[in-house]
Design a protein around this motif. Structure first.
Motif, mmCIF file in Angstrom:
data_model
loop_
_atom_site.group_PDB
_atom_site.id
_atom_site.type_symbol
_atom_site.label_atom_id
_atom_site.label_comp_id
_atom_site.label_asym_id
_atom_site.label_seq_id
_atom_site.Cartn_x
_atom_site.Cartn_y
_atom_site.Cartn_z
ATOM 1 N N GLU A 1 6.074 17.080 -1.516
ATOM 2 C CA GLU A 1 6.569 17.778 -2.704
ATOM 3 C C GLU A 1 5.430 18.327 -3.555
ATOM 4 O OE1 GLU A 1 10.025 17.089 -6.053
ATOM 5 O OE2 GLU A 1 8.773 15.375 -5.514
ATOM 6 N N ALA A 2 4.339 17.560 -3.698
ATOM 7 C CA ALA A 2 3.225 18.028 -4.516
ATOM 8 C C ALA A 2 2.611 19.295 -3.938
ATOM 9 C CB ALA A 2 2.166 16.928 -4.632
ATOM 10 N N THR B 1 0.844 -1.187 0.000
ATOM 11 C CA THR B 1 0.000 0.000 0.000
ATOM 12 C C THR B 1 0.883 1.242 0.000
ATOM 13 O OG1 THR B 1 -1.711 -1.147 1.246
ATOM 14 C CG2 THR B 1 -1.779 1.268 1.259
ATOM 15 N N VAL B 2 0.605 2.175 -0.908
ATOM 16 C CA VAL B 2 1.354 3.426 -0.941
ATOM 17 C C VAL B 2 0.378 4.569 -0.767
ATOM 18 C CG1 VAL B 2 3.178 2.522 -2.403
ATOM 19 C CG2 VAL B 2 1.195 3.564 -3.469
ATOM 20 N N LYS C 1 12.657 12.795 3.407
ATOM 21 C CA LYS C 1 13.058 14.194 3.236
ATOM 22 C C LYS C 1 13.902 14.339 1.983
ATOM 23 C CE LYS C 1 15.487 17.864 5.791
ATOM 24 N NZ LYS C 1 16.163 18.179 7.065
ATOM 25 N N ILE C 2 13.526 15.302 1.113
ATOM 26 C CA ILE C 2 14.263 15.505 -0.135
ATOM 27 C C ILE C 2 14.863 16.899 -0.255
ATOM 28 C CG2 ILE C 2 12.942 13.753 -1.404
ATOM 29 C CD1 ILE C 2 11.322 16.042 -2.656
ATOM 30 N N ALA D 1 9.068 13.707 0.093
ATOM 31 C CA ALA D 1 8.691 13.143 -1.200
ATOM 32 C C ALA D 1 7.176 13.068 -1.338
ATOM 33 C CB ALA D 1 9.312 11.762 -1.378
ATOM 34 N N THR D 2 6.474 12.706 -0.263
ATOM 35 C CA THR D 2 5.007 12.700 -0.218
ATOM 36 C C THR D 2 4.569 13.373 1.071
ATOM 37 O OG1 THR D 2 4.971 10.523 0.836
ATOM 38 C CG2 THR D 2 4.838 10.571 -1.573
#
Length: 591
Positions: free
Chosen positions: A153-154, A9-10, A103-104, A76-77
């Motif tokens: 990020e989005a 699941t993502v 973390k990006i 990232a999300t």
């Protein structure tokens, strides 16, 4: 497609559409602690003035000390939350939740984006019970939380956009781009619209990474007039900027340079078209400057550009491509020893931005030659002697492809493991200068490209089994009469790529990068020099790309070119790759 393994699941995420807006919702009465955390995370993604609704999820103490403008942590999300202590006594210890993600990047108080190699992010949030305003009960509220904003990020790309601030290269008369992120719409904290935010960011000064190599013409302590939150153009597309200077007036030359910084900074904003700026001090006009007048401060005089790429044909000779229109004309012979003359067969080339000289490394990679391409003379004595030589044993351990900097200097790396060096040839014909590179001992430069402003250099660097893209700052110093050139403070520009093949500048602060992410296939995409990207930055795929080159401008008539397993190809905007030359190498635009 995978044909084995478990189904996982993502967590889904929106696409970051800048037209989507999130409206914060205040906490409902008697909300449980999990709802409070979720509601706060959602409220952080909104445009709510002063984040007033988000603060309603906090205790009085936390609401007073939380500073969302201090920093942004980009994941990232969207962050996920999990309760870590279900048995805590709610009257004593409250509830502890962990925020987790990958973390990006971070964004600091000066709006500078700093990417990192994706790493685990974990932070604890404490939720306690706080008496209600009427004192008749208690409500769950967050008492301990991460500093600043934490966004997926989005959501970050939906709320923020990249803009270039411009400052002057130290001691020079041309500007350098300094990318930062501002709010897409009105800033919740300052209440400034995007134009005013951008002007304020310019006045705040260059980012910490760039400030050692640039100057601002604005006097220190220059600020916008108190209360200014909106800047709009008049019917002549003139933007009047009310400033407050330390003195009553400013020097005319300095004022023109300030106005030029503003014009370059505002030219890419989609919300406004500025043809002229007027600087005001205490309501009195200081100077005016139009777009045409500001063009003299550009690192590349775009009005004079007619960019055409060059390449090396199957015989090792320098040729010029004519790519305008749907059809590709036959390659054009280039005057001079490297083109029509009798110089050694070339393996890689570079052409200066004035298109008067070319540099070429021979096919074995041992020798660097420089010659004029402005005349038919094929026997220039200087062009017969190499400017630089390498003693590397293998071709791949010798000279890299050369690159011309914005100051007219020529750059090349010697990849000899016994003496790895980065060289700069002043004016392309002077005595080679070894560039100070304290970081080069453990690294190997595979390729390089110097920016048009001569302040930054893009380096494809190999350390161990990983090849990364780094951006270095070029610093020039004169001490006791001795001049030195250094490349310092390398910053990762594509940390999510584990293997970078090629890079090219594609404008003042944009790069085209060829590389692979972990477990992925080769891709070609645009990146900002600060390492940021967007969902629309990926370009059409191409097999076996070994080099790529983009024009300085984004003209619809000027395509990108690349060297692939199908030969030299071009990519006109809005279409797919098209073959140009079957047998050829090293396609490059001037620079």
């Amino acid at each position: 497609m995978p044909d084995s393994g478990k189904v996982q699941t993502v967590k889904g995420s929106n696409t970051g559409d800048s037209q989507v807006r999130v409206y914060a919702v205040a906490p409902r009465e008697n909300a449980d602690p999990g709802e409070i955390v979720d509601g706060f995370l959602e409220a952080m993604t909104s445009d709510d003035p002063e984040f007033a609704t988000a603060r309603k999820y906090l205790t009085k103490k936390a609401a007073a000390t939380w500073k969302p403008e201090q920093s942004i942590t980009v994941l990232a999300t969207a962050p996920s939350r999990k309760q870590t202590d279900r048995n805590a006594d709610p009257d004593k210890e409250g509830r502890i939740y962990s925020l987790a993600g990958r973390k990006i990047a971070t964004v600091d108080a000066r709006h500078a984006y700093q990417p990192i190699s994706p790493a685990d992010y974990l932070w604890s949030i404490q939720v306690v019970q706080q008496p209600t305003a009427g004192g008749k009960g208690k409500e769950w509220r967050i008492d301990s939380l991460p500093p600043g904003l934490v966004l997926g990020e989005a959501d970050f790309l939906r709320n923020y956009r990249s803009v270039n601030k411009y400052y002057f290269a130290s001691g020079e008369n041309w500007v350098v781009a300094d990318p930062v992120y501002i709010r897409q719409r009105q800033d919740p904290v300052t209440r400034m619209d995007p134009v005013t935010q951008t002007v304020q960011a310019l006045l705040d000064g260059p980012t910490n990474w760039l400030k050692q190599a640039v100057d601002s013409s604005f006097p220190s302590r220059t600020r916008l007039k108190d209360g200014v939150t909106t800047l709009t153009t008049d019917d002549q597309s003139t933007l009047k900027v009310p400033l407050e200077f330390p003195g009553d007036r400013v020097d005319g030359t300095a004022c023109r340079r300030m106005a030029a910084q503003l014009l370059f900074t505002l030219r890419d904003l989609p919300s406004v078209r500025v043809e002229q700026v007027e600087l005001l001090n205490k309501s009195e006009s200081q100077c005016r400057l139009g777009r045409g007048q500001a063009a003299e401060f550009a690192a590349v005089q775009e009005a004079d550009l007619d960019e055409k790429p060059y390449f090396v044909d199957e015989h090792g000779k320098l040729k010029k491509l004519v790519l305008a229109g749907k059809e590709t004309a036959a390659p054009v012979d280039v005057p001079g020893p490297l083109g029509k003359g009798s110089s050694p067969a070339l393996g890689s080339i570079a052409v200066d931005r004035g298109e008067t000289r070319a540099a070429g490394v021979d096919r074995p990679g041992q020798r660097l030659f420089v010659s004029s391409i402005a005349t038919e003379a094929a026997t220039e004595e200087g062009s017969r002697q190499p400017v630089l030589s390498s003693r590397g044993v293998r071709p791949e351990d010798r000279l890299s492809a050369p690159s011309w900097g914005g100051r007219g200097d020529l750059w090349v790396a010697d990849r000899n493991p016994a003496e790895r060096r980065l060289w700069m040839v002043p004016g392309g014909t002077g005595e080679p200068v070894e560039v100070r590179t304290p970081w080069l001992e453990d690294d190997r430069i595979e390729s390089l490209r110097v920016s048009a402003d001569g302040v930054r250099i893009a380096l494809v660097v190999k350390r161990g089994e990983r090849t990364t893209l780094q951006i270095g700052r070029i610093e020039r110093r004169t001490t006791d009469g001795e001049s030195t050139v250094s490349v310092v403070d390398l910053q990762p520009a594509a940390p999510r790529m584990e293997s970078v093949t090629a890079v090219s500048w594609a404008g003042p602060s944009r790069l085209v990068v060829v590389g692979k992410e972990a477990g992925g296939v080769q891709q070609i995409r645009y990146l900002q020099t600060d390492g940021s990207t967007s969902a629309t930055s990926v370009l059409p795929g191409l097999n076996g790309v070994t080099s790529v080159s983009a024009p300085h401008t984004e003209s619809l008539d000027t395509p990108m070119v690349a060297d692939s397993e199908d030969g030299i190809v071009r990519l006109p905007p809005g279409t797919n790759w098209q073959p140009v030359v079957k047998d050829g190498d090293s396609p490059v635009y001037p620079g």
